[in-house]
Design a protein around this motif. Structure first.
Motif, PDB file in Angstrom:
ATOM      1  N   SER A 117      16.503  47.982 -37.152  1.00 53.46           N
ATOM      2  CA  SER A 117      15.838  47.691 -35.812  1.00 53.46           C
ATOM      3  C   SER A 117      15.872  48.637 -34.738  1.00 53.46           C
ATOM      4  CB  SER A 117      16.254  46.506 -35.331  1.00 53.46           C
ATOM      5  OG  SER A 117      17.506  46.540 -34.796  1.00 53.46           O
ATOM      6  N   GLY A 118      17.063  49.535 -34.654  1.00 51.68           N
ATOM      7  CA  GLY A 118      17.063  50.363 -33.669  1.00 51.68           C
ATOM      8  C   GLY A 118      17.269  49.968 -32.427  1.00 51.68           C
ATOM      9  N   GLN A 119      17.593  48.494 -32.256  1.00 52.42           N
ATOM     10  CA  GLN A 119      17.930  48.108 -30.772  1.00 52.42           C
ATOM     11  C   GLN A 119      19.249  47.948 -30.610  1.00 52.42           C
ATOM     12  OE1 GLN A 119      14.888  47.605 -28.762  1.00 52.42           O
ATOM     13  NE2 GLN A 119      14.074  48.827 -30.573  1.00 52.42           N
ATOM     14  N   PRO A 170      10.604  46.743 -27.026  1.00 49.79           N
ATOM     15  CA  PRO A 170      10.327  47.497 -28.058  1.00 49.79           C
ATOM     16  C   PRO A 170       8.853  47.945 -28.104  1.00 49.79           C
ATOM     17  CG  PRO A 170      11.904  46.013 -29.128  1.00 49.79           C
ATOM     18  CD  PRO A 170      11.437  45.367 -27.763  1.00 49.79           C
ATOM     19  N   SER A 205      10.184  48.015 -35.146  1.00 47.78           N
ATOM     20  CA  SER A 205      11.219  47.218 -34.421  1.00 47.78           C
ATOM     21  C   SER A 205      10.905  45.930 -34.528  1.00 47.78           C
ATOM     22  CB  SER A 205      11.380  47.872 -33.220  1.00 47.78           C
ATOM     23  OG  SER A 205      11.897  49.205 -33.197  1.00 47.78           O
TER      24      SER A 205
END
Length: 301
Positions: free
Chosen positions: A28-30, A204, A209
């Motif tokens: 997700s990169g969050q 996002p 995401s």
């Protein structure tokens, strides 16, 4: 298809889904706070639809039940925050293995608060798990294989297991309450808890995401709860315990295949020791035959 076979498929699917959660969290990169917030938000919407379709929203819950469920929800949310944070520090494999010390947390709570008897077998499984933990902690991970703080990741996974055990103990007080409603209350608590800290002003911008976050809420929360609770109603306890170990096995495979993380031989031995000890505890494997003169009532599990 009989109920046991159907329950086995449902439980296996639920545990396999759960085993992939670390992959979605990382991809997700969050920030972890945002990941858990959106998991709760999408999970709440999914569970609201499920509860409405099952007619569970017509149930009148007392204030006591709501408060107890909310307390369990707070523990579950903290558990998610800690476990997801451990993934990037100690790797999905190690964090998941350490996280499976949950049964021993429950045994400790049972002894402290419910006067449950600590048998020699339970203490032996605990010693084996502790030895496995020592092996994992002492192993030096290769540079680049894990995140910035391996030891902190292990501590976070242990703390996550502790809060899972807290939630489990609290949920025991809700016997008779529909589990889907409990889950709905818990994720709603998560939304309220994390809304002040999530970066709602910096959402996002890429569909990837959002797809990862929505999957965590809809599949890893809503669908997983449906499958797991459906299986629990159909399966005997020992079979539930056996199938629950699909989760760590899938998580370790995902870590190896998707991220290329390889465990050291010492870490493999340590993780195996923890999982075997947890299986022995969950499934009631006997290591020692009690003396006839000391046999009493079967301890509560």
């Amino acid at each position: 298809m009989n109920e046991t076979a159907r329950g086995t498929i449902e439980m296996s699917a639920a545990m396999a889904i759960l085993g992939t959660i670390g992959w979605f969290v990382i991809l997700s990169g969050q920030p972890i706070m945002d990941v858990v917030f959106w998991r709760c938000a999408f999970g709440a919407l999914t569970l609201l639809v499920i509860c409405a379709s099952l007619g569970l929203l017509r149930n009148r819950l007392s204030l006591r039940v709501i408060c107890i469920a909310a307390l369990g929800g707070a523990a579950i949310v903290i558990n998610w925050l800690l476990l997801f944070s451990a993934f990037s520090r100690a790797s999905i494999s190690i964090a998941t293995a350490v996280y499976n010390t949950q049964p021993f947390m429950l045994v400790g709570f049972g002894a402290l608060f419910f006067a449950e008897r600590l048998t020699l077998t339970k203490l032996t499984w605990l010693a084996i798990a502790f030895a496995g933990m020592v092996l994992i902690i002492q192993a030096a991970p290769d540079a680049g294989d894990v995140g910035t703080n391996y030891f902190a990741g292990i501590l976070m996974a242990l703390a996550a297991a502790f809060f899972w055990a807290v939630a489990a103990i609290v949920t025991k007080k809700l016997k008779g309450t529909p589990p889907h409603l409990i889950a709905l209350i818990q994720v709603c608590v998560g939304v309220v808890m994390l809304a002040p800290f999530a970066k709602l002003s910096q959402l996002p911008t890429d569909p990837w995401s959002w797809a990862m976050l929505a999957t965590l809420g809809i599949v890893h929360t809503g669908l997983m709860y449906i499958l797991m609770y459906g299986a629990i109603q159909k399966l005997p306890t020992h079979l539930q315990g056996s199938l629950s170990f699909i989760y760590p096995v899938v998580a370790i495979l995902v870590d190896v295949v998707a991220f290329g993380h390889r465990l050291h031989p010492t870490q493999i031995v340590g993780a195996t020791a923890i999982l075997i000890a947890a299986a022995g505890m969950n499934l009631g494997w006997k290591l020692w035959k009690p003396r006839p003169s000391t046999v009493g009532p079967h301890p509560i599990k």
